[in-house]
Motif scaffolding. Structure first.
Motif, short mmCIF file in Angstrom:
data_model
loop_
_atom_site.label_atom_id
_atom_site.label_comp_id
_atom_site.label_asym_id
_atom_site.label_seq_id
_atom_site.Cartn_x
_atom_site.Cartn_y
_atom_site.Cartn_z
N ASN A 163 51.99 20.92 35.40
CA ASN A 163 52.85 22.08 35.18
C ASN A 163 53.56 22.05 33.83
O ASN A 163 53.60 23.06 33.13
CB ASN A 163 53.88 22.20 36.29
CG ASN A 163 54.85 23.35 36.08
OD1 ASN A 163 55.99 23.13 35.68
ND2 ASN A 163 54.39 24.57 36.29
N HIS A 164 54.12 20.89 33.48
CA HIS A 164 54.96 20.89 32.29
C HIS A 164 54.92 19.55 31.56
O HIS A 164 54.56 18.52 32.14
CB HIS A 164 56.42 21.24 32.63
CG HIS A 164 57.07 20.29 33.59
ND1 HIS A 164 56.86 20.35 34.96
CD2 HIS A 164 57.93 19.25 33.39
CE1 HIS A 164 57.55 19.39 35.56
NE2 HIS A 164 58.21 18.71 34.63
N ASP A 165 55.27 19.60 30.31
CA ASP A 165 55.54 18.42 29.50
C ASP A 165 57.04 18.17 29.56
O ASP A 165 57.84 19.10 29.36
CB ASP A 165 55.08 18.68 28.07
CG ASP A 165 55.50 17.58 27.12
OD1 ASP A 165 54.86 16.52 27.10
OD2 ASP A 165 56.51 17.80 26.38
N THR A 166 57.43 16.96 29.83
CA THR A 166 58.86 16.68 30.07
C THR A 166 59.71 16.99 28.84
O THR A 166 60.82 17.52 28.97
CB THR A 166 59.07 15.22 30.50
OG1 THR A 166 58.46 14.34 29.54
CG2 THR A 166 58.45 14.97 31.87
N ASP A 190 54.74 17.05 36.32
CA ASP A 190 54.57 17.07 34.88
C ASP A 190 53.27 16.34 34.52
O ASP A 190 52.61 15.75 35.38
CB ASP A 190 55.78 16.47 34.17
CG ASP A 190 55.99 14.99 34.48
OD1 ASP A 190 55.07 14.18 34.23
OD2 ASP A 190 57.08 14.63 34.98
N ASN A 191 52.91 16.37 33.24
CA ASN A 191 51.65 15.77 32.82
C ASN A 191 51.57 14.28 33.16
O ASN A 191 50.53 13.80 33.62
CB ASN A 191 51.46 15.95 31.31
CG ASN A 191 51.30 17.40 30.91
OD1 ASN A 191 50.89 18.24 31.71
ND2 ASN A 191 51.64 17.72 29.67
N GLY A 192 52.66 13.57 32.92
CA GLY A 192 52.66 12.14 33.19
C GLY A 192 52.53 11.83 34.68
O GLY A 192 51.81 10.89 35.07
N HIS A 213 47.98 25.29 36.94
CA HIS A 213 49.38 25.71 37.06
C HIS A 213 50.20 25.27 35.85
O HIS A 213 51.36 24.86 35.98
CB HIS A 213 50.00 25.17 38.35
CG HIS A 213 50.97 26.13 39.00
ND1 HIS A 213 52.13 26.55 38.37
CD2 HIS A 213 50.97 26.74 40.20
CE1 HIS A 213 52.79 27.37 39.17
NE2 HIS A 213 52.09 27.51 40.28
N LEU A 214 49.61 25.35 34.66
CA LEU A 214 50.32 24.99 33.44
C LEU A 214 51.39 26.04 33.13
O LEU A 214 51.14 27.24 33.21
CB LEU A 214 49.37 24.92 32.24
CG LEU A 214 48.63 23.60 32.00
CD1 LEU A 214 47.63 23.31 33.11
CD2 LEU A 214 47.95 23.61 30.63
N SER A 215 52.57 25.57 32.79
CA SER A 215 53.62 26.47 32.34
C SER A 215 53.25 27.03 30.97
O SER A 215 52.86 26.28 30.06
CB SER A 215 54.95 25.72 32.25
OG SER A 215 55.93 26.49 31.58
N GLU A 222 46.32 21.19 25.44
CA GLU A 222 46.03 19.95 24.73
C GLU A 222 46.82 18.78 25.31
O GLU A 222 46.28 17.67 25.46
CB GLU A 222 46.35 20.13 23.24
CG GLU A 222 45.46 21.10 22.50
CD GLU A 222 45.76 22.56 22.80
OE1 GLU A 222 44.86 23.40 22.56
OE2 GLU A 222 46.87 22.86 23.29
N LEU A 223 48.09 19.00 25.63
CA LEU A 223 48.91 17.92 26.20
C LEU A 223 48.42 17.54 27.60
O LEU A 223 48.36 16.36 27.95
CB LEU A 223 50.37 18.35 26.26
CG LEU A 223 51.10 18.43 24.91
CD1 LEU A 223 52.47 19.07 25.08
CD2 LEU A 223 51.23 17.03 24.29
N ALA A 224 48.08 18.53 28.41
CA ALA A 224 47.58 18.25 29.76
C ALA A 224 46.27 17.48 29.69
O ALA A 224 46.07 16.49 30.41
CB ALA A 224 47.41 19.55 30.52
N ARG A 225 45.35 17.94 28.86
CA ARG A 225 44.06 17.25 28.73
C ARG A 225 44.24 15.82 28.24
O ARG A 225 43.57 14.90 28.72
CB ARG A 225 43.17 18.02 27.75
CG ARG A 225 42.50 19.27 28.32
CD ARG A 225 41.46 19.78 27.34
NE ARG A 225 40.59 20.75 27.96
CZ ARG A 225 40.56 22.04 27.63
NH1 ARG A 225 41.39 22.50 26.70
NH2 ARG A 225 39.70 22.86 28.22
#
Length: 254
Positions: A163-166, A190-192, A213-215, A222-225
């Motif tokens: 969903n999110h990057d912290t 979150d991604n982590g 469900h990316l915000s 790119e961050l999720a991948r």
């Protein structure tokens, strides 16, 4: 067995799972006209669907479900908590209340619901089996549990919330209470957290991994991948992303 997304995110969610002639729609957060248009991108009509599954009562997952099910006379499977917490759901003509721990069969598809920690009345997510192949779907959860990991371990395909990057959430424009909700133990992965959950699973059979469900304000593909590919030691481009506008097209599980 194959699956595709009509869209994934805070403005609407829906996913189709197909085994032979059995086609289940997982959630319906779009209006009738929009849902029909998005189904047509997959060469599907509403009449091709066997039924509708609901994860929980938040609008981005159930907003269009009741009207769509009534219009096309679809049975709807949902938990008792979701049913009692959504007034419109109680007007459905064909309601199938489920136990969040018990698998059930819908024609060619075995459906395994499982409870998740999220700020809804009785939320569940689902794994689907054709008998030989399994798809796991996990969005809208504030964390993992041993039961979640047991259900998702060994899947052939996985749709996993990122969903999110912290840092983006912390530094973004959301009001403090919303930031606390999203990052809380009944909020969203979150991604982590998604990467750590993935690392706990048996991923040896994975043919498809989709970040979902990316915000749109607090994450990037790119961050999720990067987070998920680091666990699997694969190229980031191998990881699919379900976006809000297009979802993703058919993925075949061989």
């Amino acid at each position: 067995m194959r699956f595709a997304s009509l869209g994934s995110g805070s403005r609407g969610n829906a996913l189709v799972v197909e085994v032979k002639q059995t086609r289940l729609l997982l959630d319906c957060g779009f209006g009738i006209r929009e849902t029909v248009a998005r189904l047509s991108r997959l060469d599907l009509q509403p009449e091709d669907l066997t039924g509708l599954l609901i994860t929980h009562e938040h609008t981005d997952h159930i907003g269009g479900a009741v009207r769509f099910a009534r219009r096309y006379e679809l049975p709807v499977w949902l938990t008792h908590g979701t049913f009692t917490n959504h007034t419109l759901a109680q007007t459905l003509p064909d309601i199938r209340l489920i136990d969040g721990h018990s698998a059930f069969q819908v024609e060619e598809i075995e459906v395994q619901p499982f409870p998740v920690p999220h700020d809804a009345r009785e939320p569940v997510q689902y794994a689907f089996s054709s008998g030989s192949k399994r798809l796991g779907v996990l969005t809208d959860t504030g964390g993992s549990t041993p039961h979640i990991e047991a259900i998702l371990s060994g899947c052939d395909a996985l749709v996993l919330e990122c969903n999110h990057d912290t840092d983006m959430l912390r530094e973004g424009l959301y009001p403090p209470m919303l930031k606390q909700r999203v990052a809380g133990r009944f909020g969203h992965l979150d991604n982590g957290m998604a990467a750590r959950l993935l690392a706990s699973l048996d991923s040896s059979k994975l043919q498809h991994l989709i970040a979902a469900h990316l915000s749109e304000k607090n994450n990037t593909p790119e961050l999720a991948r990067a987070a998920l590919s680091g666990v699997l030691n694969c190229e980031p481009e191998w990881i699919g992303v379900a976006d809000q506008l297009d979802g993703f097209g058919w993925r075949q599980i061989l």
